[in-house]
Each structure stands twice: as structure tokens, then as C-alpha cells.
Write an enzyme that holds these catalytic residues in place. Structure first.
Site, PDB file in Angstrom:
ATOM      1  N   GLY A 138      40.564  41.681  42.236  1.00 19.17           N
ATOM      2  CA  GLY A 138      41.784  41.605  41.427  1.00 19.17           C
ATOM      3  C   GLY A 138      41.826  42.726  40.401  1.00 19.17           C
ATOM      4  N   PHE A 139      42.785  42.621  39.511  1.00 20.72           N
ATOM      5  CA  PHE A 139      42.983  43.658  38.482  1.00 20.72           C
ATOM      6  C   PHE A 139      41.721  43.817  37.618  1.00 20.72           C
ATOM      7  CE2 PHE A 139      44.645  43.647  33.916  1.00 20.72           C
ATOM      8  CZ  PHE A 139      44.452  45.009  33.747  1.00 20.72           C
ATOM      9  N   ASN A 143      39.296  35.928  47.843  1.00 24.57           N
ATOM     10  CA  ASN A 143      40.061  35.460  49.015  1.00 24.57           C
ATOM     11  C   ASN A 143      41.348  36.262  49.190  1.00 24.57           C
ATOM     12  OD1 ASN A 143      41.726  34.534  47.022  1.00 24.57           O
ATOM     13  ND2 ASN A 143      41.933  32.453  47.816  1.00 24.57           N
ATOM     14  N   PHE A 190      44.050  36.448  47.502  1.00 25.15           N
ATOM     15  CA  PHE A 190      45.346  35.801  47.243  1.00 25.15           C
ATOM     16  C   PHE A 190      46.237  36.741  46.429  1.00 25.15           C
ATOM     17  CE2 PHE A 190      47.863  32.833  44.410  1.00 25.15           C
ATOM     18  CZ  PHE A 190      48.875  32.644  45.338  1.00 25.15           C
ATOM     19  N   TYR A 237      47.896  26.130  35.003  1.00 23.03           N
ATOM     20  CA  TYR A 237      47.024  27.237  34.601  1.00 23.03           C
ATOM     21  C   TYR A 237      46.331  26.919  33.273  1.00 23.03           C
ATOM     22  CZ  TYR A 237      45.574  32.029  33.435  1.00 23.03           C
ATOM     23  OH  TYR A 237      44.851  33.150  33.107  1.00 23.03           O
ATOM     24  N   TYR A 283      28.049  21.515  31.684  1.00 26.69           N
ATOM     25  CA  TYR A 283      26.890  21.994  32.466  1.00 26.69           C
ATOM     26  C   TYR A 283      25.829  22.583  31.519  1.00 26.69           C
ATOM     27  CZ  TYR A 283      28.215  21.362  37.353  1.00 26.69           C
ATOM     28  OH  TYR A 283      28.500  20.812  38.578  1.00 26.69           O
ATOM     29  N   THR A 328      45.985  41.493  28.920  1.00 31.30           N
ATOM     30  CA  THR A 328      45.313  42.750  29.238  1.00 31.30           C
ATOM     31  C   THR A 328      46.131  43.487  30.294  1.00 31.30           C
ATOM     32  OG1 THR A 328      43.210  41.675  28.785  1.00 31.30           O
ATOM     33  CG2 THR A 328      43.112  43.719  30.022  1.00 31.30           C
TER      34      THR A 328
HETATM   35  N1  LIG Z   1      44.945  39.841  32.847  1.00 40.29           N
HETATM   36  C1  LIG Z   1      44.988  39.088  31.775  1.00 40.29           C
HETATM   37  O1  LIG Z   1      45.695  39.438  30.828  1.00 40.29           O
HETATM   38  C2  LIG Z   1      44.163  37.849  31.668  1.00 40.29           C
HETATM   39  C3  LIG Z   1      44.243  37.121  30.463  1.00 40.29           C
HETATM   40  C4  LIG Z   1      43.494  35.970  30.342  1.00 40.29           C
HETATM   41  C5  LIG Z   1      42.652  35.559  31.357  1.00 40.29           C
HETATM   42  N2  LIG Z   1      42.592  36.276  32.504  1.00 40.29           N
HETATM   43  C6  LIG Z   1      41.704  35.768  33.559  1.00 40.29           C
HETATM   44  O2  LIG Z   1      40.961  36.800  34.155  1.00 40.29           O
HETATM   45  C7  LIG Z   1      40.783  36.552  35.548  1.00 40.29           C
HETATM   46  C8  LIG Z   1      41.261  37.736  36.347  1.00 40.29           C
HETATM   47  O3  LIG Z   1      42.636  37.952  36.101  1.00 40.29           O
HETATM   48  P1  LIG Z   1      43.428  39.232  36.644  1.00 40.29           P
HETATM   49  O4  LIG Z   1      44.395  39.595  35.615  1.00 40.29           O
HETATM   50  O5  LIG Z   1      42.481  40.241  37.152  1.00 40.29           O
HETATM   51  O6  LIG Z   1      44.262  38.564  37.839  1.00 40.29           O
HETATM   52  P2  LIG Z   1      44.279  38.900  39.396  1.00 40.29           P
HETATM   53  O7  LIG Z   1      45.255  37.975  40.019  1.00 40.29           O
HETATM   54  O8  LIG Z   1      44.479  40.352  39.607  1.00 40.29           O
HETATM   55  O9  LIG Z   1      42.803  38.528  39.830  1.00 40.29           O
HETATM   56  C9  LIG Z   1      42.391  37.277  40.273  1.00 40.29           C
HETATM   57  C10 LIG Z   1      41.547  37.465  41.514  1.00 40.29           C
HETATM   58  O10 LIG Z   1      41.063  36.197  41.951  1.00 40.29           O
HETATM   59  C11 LIG Z   1      41.256  36.098  43.351  1.00 40.29           C
HETATM   60  N3  LIG Z   1      41.343  34.688  43.704  1.00 40.29           N
HETATM   61  C12 LIG Z   1      42.336  33.809  43.410  1.00 40.29           C
HETATM   62  N4  LIG Z   1      42.036  32.595  43.904  1.00 40.29           N
HETATM   63  C13 LIG Z   1      40.829  32.689  44.503  1.00 40.29           C
HETATM   64  C14 LIG Z   1      39.996  31.785  45.203  1.00 40.29           C
HETATM   65  N5  LIG Z   1      40.372  30.517  45.386  1.00 40.29           N
HETATM   66  N6  LIG Z   1      38.820  32.234  45.693  1.00 40.29           N
HETATM   67  C15 LIG Z   1      38.443  33.514  45.545  1.00 40.29           C
HETATM   68  N7  LIG Z   1      39.197  34.426  44.895  1.00 40.29           N
HETATM   69  C16 LIG Z   1      40.376  34.020  44.381  1.00 40.29           C
HETATM   70  C17 LIG Z   1      42.534  36.855  43.621  1.00 40.29           C
HETATM   71  O11 LIG Z   1      42.703  37.229  44.970  1.00 40.29           O
HETATM   72  C18 LIG Z   1      42.375  38.044  42.693  1.00 40.29           C
HETATM   73  O12 LIG Z   1      41.648  39.081  43.296  1.00 40.29           O
HETATM   74  C19 LIG Z   1      41.555  35.265  35.859  1.00 40.29           C
HETATM   75  O13 LIG Z   1      40.660  34.188  35.879  1.00 40.29           O
HETATM   76  C20 LIG Z   1      42.504  35.144  34.688  1.00 40.29           C
HETATM   77  O14 LIG Z   1      42.824  33.800  34.435  1.00 40.29           O
HETATM   78  C21 LIG Z   1      43.336  37.397  32.683  1.00 40.29           C
END
Ligand SMILES: NC(=O)c1ccc[n+]([C@@H]2O[C@H](COP(=O)([O-])OP(=O)(O)OC[C@H]3O[C@@H](n4cnc5c(N)ncnc54)[C@H](O)[C@@H]3O)[C@@H](O)[C@H]2O)c1
Length: 311
Positions: A12-13, A34, A36, A145, A159, A175
Site C-alpha cells: 500500500g501507500f 492481498n 485490495f 474503520y 495481548y 499522511t
Molecule cells: N494514510 C494515512 O493518512 C493513514 C492515517 C492513519 C492510519 N493509517 C493506517 O496505515 C495503514 C496503511 O494505510 P495506507 O494509507 O498505506 O493505505 P493503503 O490502502 O494504501 O494500504 C493498506 C494496504 O493493506 C492491504 N490490505 C487491505 N486489507 C488487507 C488484508 N485483509 N490482508 C492483507 N492486506 C490487506 C491493501 O491492499 C493495501 O496494500 C492502514 O492500517 C491505515 O489504517 C493511514
């Protein structure tokens, strides 16, 4: 010392930047996803390294590997993506947390949870400190969420108390940066894509609601510093940029930096959209000796360059 590190949601990002950084630090990286919302394209350059492994797996199912550290990022993160299948979203948060914690317990790994400022909901105190318990609607369209992430924090703490698992919790604030999904509907990517295509820039509500925007490189530093702390500090700790901008100001910055002809239009605010968000980062300053260094202007320029390249 070279470590073997699992990053769930690694394609992901945020995950793709984290995997790159950890490889550069000389570690071995297992990237589990995965796909998604993530994509192989985000980690394509890393596949050249023999120390990088890509694993297709859904974290709702148990996973086993001998690792030293785990970053748990797997979860759809933008409203469009997490509201697409809300039941799956809350399941991923909860079951994903249980699965990574069971793994950490078995192999005695340290595990970091990517939690979120959304645990504060529509906050009644400003800026938000970690001691604030939040103001979250448990039955709204964002709850899958917000409550999923809150429950994951609870599971992490239990845990730790019950099985002494070595945990870390960070609360990430908004971010942005390269590798964001162009259609994920998040405000920075939305505005940049609209501006580059000279389409109307859509502000939800009046545009007076505020957000803080953190550039990805600052987050990666904060995140890895948190993982490196000793057992006495487990968090939760806010990782975000306290610079506060209205959504309208963000739109203006982006129009200027892209030289766009876009006009701003106003649409109704979705329900439960928080009116203000700003992290208090005193704890991160004290415990991690960390603070964000990249200005909104510099971060936006990098992000605009990325989107120009892919559009
Ligand atoms: N970007 C932000 O501003 C931000 C802020 C707060 C929290 N977060 C947290 O950081 C994490 C990453 O966020 P992001 O911005 O990179 O989003 P994103 O959607 O780009 O990344 C999430 C990744 O998780 C994968 N994924 C989703 N469901 C899955 C599953 N069941 N099994 C395996 N992989 C799975 C997706 O394919 C994706 O690659 C997330 O948990 C998000 O809640 C992000």
C-alpha cells in the site's frame, strides 16, 4: 543488526515506503498484502533485492514466519475503500490484529500497530493528546474503520497485559505522498488529481474544517523510531504534523503549485466528518526525539510530481 521484518499491507501507500526504507537500512523484508487497495507497482523496484519477499495473503487468515519485527498496516484506509465492504473492514482490523499478535507471541517478535487519529472521532479537545479517549459514533458509516481501529488497540493492549507481547501503538494523522492511490478519495490525492486534470476541485462542506498533513518521509522516521524504543514505552503515540490548514487553504496551495485552471466547488459534508484535527506531538518529541521536518509546500511538490508521472 540485520532483522527479518514483516510488513502487512506492505504494497500500500505507507507500506511501500516503509518496505523501501527498511531494505535501505539493511534488513530483510517480508511484504504481505492481498492487493485490495495496494499494488505490486508500488513495490516493483524493491523486487530487485534478494532481501525482499512479496507474499499474497489475506491477514484475516493466520500467517506464520520467523520474524523479529512486525508492522501491521493491512487495512483499507480511505473512506471510499473502507466503506466499500464495511463488514470486511472491521473484520480485517480485528482479525488482522489477532493474527499478527498470535504470530508475535509465537515467535517473540515486536509488533507495531498502525492505528489512526480516527480513534479520536470528532474530537472535543484540540489539539488531540494521547490521553483523550475520543468522541466516536459507534453506529455511523465511518464506524467500521474507527471502531475497528479502536478495538485493534484494545486487543494489542490485552495481548501485552495477558501474554507480555512486545507491542507498539502509533496513531497516524493524515499522511500524503507518492504511491497514494489516485482514486482513493483522500483529500490531498483528490485535489491534486482534479487540479492536474483542470477539473473542478470538490470541497465537502464549507472548507473551513481543518486538517494536519504529514509527509510520508516524516511518518516513516517516526514509525521506525517508535519500533526501536525499549520495552518501557509502548504508546499509543501520535505521529502527525501539527501544522493546521483549512481544506480551503489546501485547495488554494494545490491550485497554485500545479498552475491549474480548476475552480473550487462545494458539496454537502458527509456524516461524521470531523471538523478539526491536529495532533499534540509532545509525547513523540519527548520519547522518540522526533518531529516532522517537511513543509506542506515541499511535500506537495513531491506528491504533485508523482501524480504527474502516473496520470
Ligand atoms: N494514510 C494515512 O493518512 C493513514 C492515517 C492513519 C492510519 N493509517 C493506517 O496505515 C495503514 C496503511 O494505510 P495506507 O494509507 O498505506 O493505505 P493503503 O490502502 O494504501 O494500504 C493498506 C494496504 O493493506 C492491504 N490490505 C487491505 N486489507 C488487507 C488484508 N485483509 N490482508 C492483507 N492486506 C490487506 C491493501 O491492499 C493495501 O496494500 C492502514 O492500517 C491505515 O489504517 C493511514
Amino acid at each position: 543488526m540485520k532483522k527479518r521484518i514483516l510488513v502487512t499491507g506492505g504494497a500500500g501507500f505507507i507500506g511501500s515506503h516503509l518496505c523501501k526504507y527498511l531494505l535501505e537500512q539493511g534488513h530483510e523484508v517480508l511484504c504481505l498484502d492481498n492487493y485490495f487497495t495496494g499494488s505490486k507497482d508500488n513495490v516493483l523496484p524493491l523486487l530487485k533485492s534478494p532481501y525482499f519477499e512479496l507474499i499474497r495473503h489475506d491477514i484475516m487468515n493466520p500467517y506464520h514466519a520467523e520474524v523479529d519485527e512486525i508492522y501491521n498496516l493491512a487495512c483499507p484506509a480511505s473512506p471510499i475503500h473502507y466503506q466499500y465492504d464495511p463488514i470486511k473492514t472491521i473484520n480485517v482490523s480485528v482479525m488482522g490484529a489477532i493474527n499478527v499478535l498470535n504470530l508475535a507471541n509465537q515467535v517473540k517478535a515486536k509488533v507495531l500497530q498502525a492505528s489512526t487519529s480516527e480513534v479520536y472521532g470528532d474530537p472535543k479537545i484540540h489539539p488531540q493528546t494521547e490521553s483523550y479517549w475520543g468522541n466516536v459514533n459507534p453506529i455511523g458509516i465511518r464506524s467500521c474503520y474507527d471502531e475497528g481501529k479502536r478495538c485493534a488497540e484494545t486487543i494489542f493492549m490485552d495481548y501485552h497485559r495477558q501474554y507480555q507481547v512486545k507491542i507498539k501503538i502509533i496513531r497516524i494523522f493524515n499522511t500524503y505522498g507518492p504511491n497514494m492511490h489516485p482514486q482513493d478519495g483522500r483529500v490531498v490525492s483528490n485535489f491534486i488529481v482534479q487540479a492536474l486534470q483542470n477539473k473542478d476541485i470538490t470541497i465537502y462542506g464549507t472548507g473551513n474544517q481543518t486538517r494536519s498533513f504529514q509527509y510520508i518521509d516524516d511518518l516513516i522516521k517516526g514509525m521506525t523510531r517508535m519500533m526501536a524504543t525499549g520495552e518501557e514505552f509502548i504508546g499509543p503515540v501520535n505521529i502527525g504534523n501539527p501544522g493546521e490548514f483549512t481544506i480551503w487553504e489546501l485547495a488554494e496551495h494545490i491550485i497554485r503549485l500545479t498552475g491549474s485552471k480548476s475552480k473550487i466547488i462545494y458539496l454537502p459534508l458527509p456524516s461524521d466528518d470531523p471538523t478539526q484535527r491536529k495532533p499534540d506531538i509532545s509525547l513523540a518529541r519527548e520519547k522518540l526525539n522526533w518531529e516532522p521536518l517537511i513543509s506542506l509546500e515541499d511535500g506537495l511538490k513531491e506528491t504533485i510530481r508523482y501524480f504527474k508521472g502516473i496520470l
